[in-house]
Design a protein around this motif. Structure first.
Motif, mmCIF file in Angstrom:
data_model
loop_
_atom_site.group_PDB
_atom_site.id
_atom_site.type_symbol
_atom_site.label_atom_id
_atom_site.label_comp_id
_atom_site.label_asym_id
_atom_site.label_seq_id
_atom_site.Cartn_x
_atom_site.Cartn_y
_atom_site.Cartn_z
ATOM 1 N N THR A 80 -12.710 8.346 -9.109
ATOM 2 C CA THR A 80 -11.612 9.324 -9.059
ATOM 3 C C THR A 80 -11.249 9.686 -7.624
ATOM 4 O O THR A 80 -10.066 9.814 -7.298
ATOM 5 N N TYR A 81 -12.254 9.819 -6.751
ATOM 6 C CA TYR A 81 -11.960 10.128 -5.346
ATOM 7 C C TYR A 81 -11.203 8.970 -4.698
ATOM 8 O O TYR A 81 -10.231 9.179 -3.980
ATOM 9 N N ALA A 137 -9.300 6.746 -6.130
ATOM 10 C CA ALA A 137 -7.916 6.712 -6.633
ATOM 11 C C ALA A 137 -7.075 7.778 -5.947
ATOM 12 O O ALA A 137 -5.923 7.519 -5.574
ATOM 13 N N SER A 138 -7.647 8.955 -5.735
ATOM 14 C CA SER A 138 -6.862 10.029 -5.111
ATOM 15 C C SER A 138 -6.512 9.723 -3.662
ATOM 16 O O SER A 138 -5.390 9.972 -3.233
ATOM 17 N N ILE A 139 -7.461 9.156 -2.902
ATOM 18 C CA ILE A 139 -7.131 8.880 -1.501
ATOM 19 C C ILE A 139 -6.273 7.637 -1.347
ATOM 20 O O ILE A 139 -5.552 7.501 -0.361
ATOM 21 N N GLN A 160 -2.670 9.337 -2.709
ATOM 22 C CA GLN A 160 -2.150 10.447 -1.917
ATOM 23 C C GLN A 160 -3.246 11.016 -1.017
ATOM 24 O O GLN A 160 -3.884 12.021 -1.347
ATOM 25 N N ARG A 170 -5.232 13.025 1.782
ATOM 26 C CA ARG A 170 -5.054 14.349 2.375
ATOM 27 C C ARG A 170 -5.006 14.242 3.894
ATOM 28 O O ARG A 170 -5.649 13.383 4.489
ATOM 29 N N GLY A 223 -9.576 3.478 -0.269
ATOM 30 C CA GLY A 223 -9.602 3.976 -1.640
ATOM 31 C C GLY A 223 -10.154 2.931 -2.591
ATOM 32 O O GLY A 223 -10.964 3.240 -3.480
#
Length: 151
Positions: free
Chosen positions: A33-34, A36-38, A41, A43, A63
């Motif tokens: 999940t981390y 996929a998030s980075i 999108q 931060r 990612g």
């Protein structure tokens, strides 16, 4: 309150995987999940903190590294202790890499706050190492018998 079968399912999963497998499964899901998030999108603070890595590859690549490591950790979560070392390595590698990248980001001045992320990421890698060490299979070495020797 949760669904009626949830405690039973959690107990079954805990018995099936044990503490080592649960640590790998939790890390695996977290890294997927981390990652996929980075990849989708990133931060701002992450991009600044790991700028050293971004000089080598773009964020979507990193990612994918997290996602791949997560899948490996998740797959090996069901393996017996001792046979799950690729999963242990996969669970430890991304947070260790991130800790190193943040340390380099702080050292090079790329981010004035990167130093604050070094210990949290390194501690996760250390926790996985500790769990793997504490739950390692015990090797029993038989006493050597010397032919014709005295006991």
């Amino acid at each position: 309150m949760g669904a009626p079968g949830v405690p039973r399912a959690c107990a079954w999963l805990s018995r099936r995987l044990g503490p080592r497998g649960l640590a790998l499964a939790t890390s695996g899901i977290s890294w997927i999940t981390y990652g996929a998030s980075i990849a989708v999108q990133p931060r701002y603070g992450t991009v600044r903190g790991i700028s050293v890595l971004l000089g080598l590859r773009p964020m979507w690549f990193w990612g994918c590294v997290w996602i791949t490591a997560g899948v490996i950790a998740l797959v090996y979560a069901a393996a017996r202790p001792g046979r799950d070392l690729p999963g242990v390595g996969a669970a430890m590698a991304p947070p260790f890499l991130w800790a190193l990248a943040y340390a380099l980001g702080a050292a090079t001045g790329a981010s004035t706050t990167a130093w604050g992320a070094v210990t949290p990421w390194a501690s996760h890698a250390l926790l996985i190492l500790l769990i793997a060490y504490l739950t390692r299979p015990r090797v029993i070495v038989p006493k050597a018998v010397v032919p014709g020797g005295a006991d």
